[in-house]
Design a protein around this motif. Structure first.
Motif, PDB file in Angstrom:
ATOM      1  N   THR A 151       0.777  -1.396   0.004  1.00  0.00           N
ATOM      2  CA  THR A 151      -0.082   0.000   0.212  1.00  0.00           C
ATOM      3  C   THR A 151       0.807   1.390  -0.080  1.00  0.00           C
ATOM      4  N   HIS A 209      -2.904   3.769  -3.042  1.00  0.00           N
ATOM      5  CA  HIS A 209      -2.583   2.871  -4.105  1.00  0.00           C
ATOM      6  C   HIS A 209      -2.465   1.354  -3.366  1.00  0.00           C
ATOM      7  N   TRP A 210      -3.099   0.289  -3.854  1.00  0.00           N
ATOM      8  CA  TRP A 210      -3.307  -0.833  -3.185  1.00  0.00           C
ATOM      9  C   TRP A 210      -2.964  -1.927  -4.158  1.00  0.00           C
ATOM     10  N   ILE A 211      -2.004  -2.806  -3.924  1.00  0.00           N
ATOM     11  CA  ILE A 211      -1.481  -3.890  -5.108  1.00  0.00           C
ATOM     12  C   ILE A 211      -2.644  -4.936  -5.166  1.00  0.00           C
TER      13      ILE A 211
END
Lengths: 174, 112
Positions: A127, A145-147
């Motif tokens: 993250t 932003h989250w993988i």
């Protein structure tokens, strides 16, 4: 850029002086005195670039201990969990990822709290905080932003990303 | 004690390897940045702990141990700021992943 305020100077001075003592690691009177002078000058000029809030929490033992406890116990636990997850993704060939940017609400109000939460989020692999925003009611939001997006609902995503970390940090900063 | 130091080194190298593979194989900028965090956190921290133990128990040098601890602390403090600004700058400069993202609320809120 804001005007230099006294609490900001004190906070910057304490950090600079702590680093001076740690890096020189000598306790002669003259070295300590020179360190204090240099730290004060640096703090005077550099304080306006940093957070402008009362650093009084440093002198409140309960909050200070909770802060130390967070960085030594709760945060490393989260860090190891996230790192194992990331290592699994990487050794699995990086194909089962599902990236996206989610907007999560945060309960933090102060600058210290916001900085701590967003830096904790960025430090855990998987993250990255990309932007903060505030709406008209004073509610702060983080764009993360989250993988591997599992939830798109803001509340549930926030719980999954920073649930334990934020609960612990709320006891230190509001 | 030697064994403990070696175990920490191996764990650190494992995560550094994972991060490096991630940097090479991930499809877009933001995902690559996520993988690189692996190197900078647990990879670096475990190696720093090994260094501290070595300095304390083999070199008997408290100053060196504390300097390594300060290096670890500095990396932990500066790394999130760097990755946050890089990711934000890349997004603002118009870089978008090729593969469609699951949700993109930053784009939704700021692009129109």
């Amino acid at each position: 850029m804001q005007k230099t305020k006294f609490p900001a100077v004190v906070a910057t001075f304490l950090v600079c002086y702590a680093f001076w003592v740690l890096l020189t690691w000598s306790f002669k009177a003259q070295e300590l005195a020179v360190g204090a002078g240099v730290s004060f000058l640096v703090a005077l000029f550099a304080a306006r670039f940093f957070i402008h809030e009362d650093a009084g929490w440093l002198f409140n033992p309960a909050r200070f201990l909770k802060c130390i406890g967070y960085w030594l116990v709760i945060f490393p636990g989260e860090l190891i969990k996230a790192n194992l997850n990331m290592a699994k993704i990487c050794f699995g060939g990086c194909t089962n990822i599902n990236p996206g940017i989610v907007k999560v609400p945060t309960a933090m109000k102060s600058d210290y709290g916001l900085a701590a939460v967003s830096n904790s989020i960025t430090l855990t692999p998987g993250t990255i905080t990309m932007e903060t925003a505030e709406d008209e009611n004073g509610q702060n939001y983080l764009y993360v932003h989250w993988i591997d997006v599992k939830e798109t609902d803001p509340e549930k995503a926030g719980e999954a990303i920073k649930g334990t970390m934020e609960k612990a940090l709320k006891e230190v900063w509001q | 004690m030697r064994i403990v130091i070696d175990i920490f080194l191996v764990i650190g190298l494992y995560f550094a390897l994972a991060g490096t593979i991630g940097i090479i194989k991930m499809p877009d900028v933001f995902s690559r940045m996520q993988a690189s965090t692996c190197v900078a956190t647990l990879g670096m921290l475990c190696i720093a702990i090994a260094g501290i133990l070595y300095a304390a128990f083999y070199m008997h040098n408290a100053g060196a141990a504390i300097k390594i601890a300060v290096i670890g602390l500095m990396v932990m403090v500066t790394n999130p700021i760097g990755s946050h600004v890089l990711a934000r700058g890349a997004y603002k400069a118009g870089i978008r992943p090729e593969q469609k993202m699951e949700v993109d609320e930053l784009g939704r809120d700021f692009d129109e």
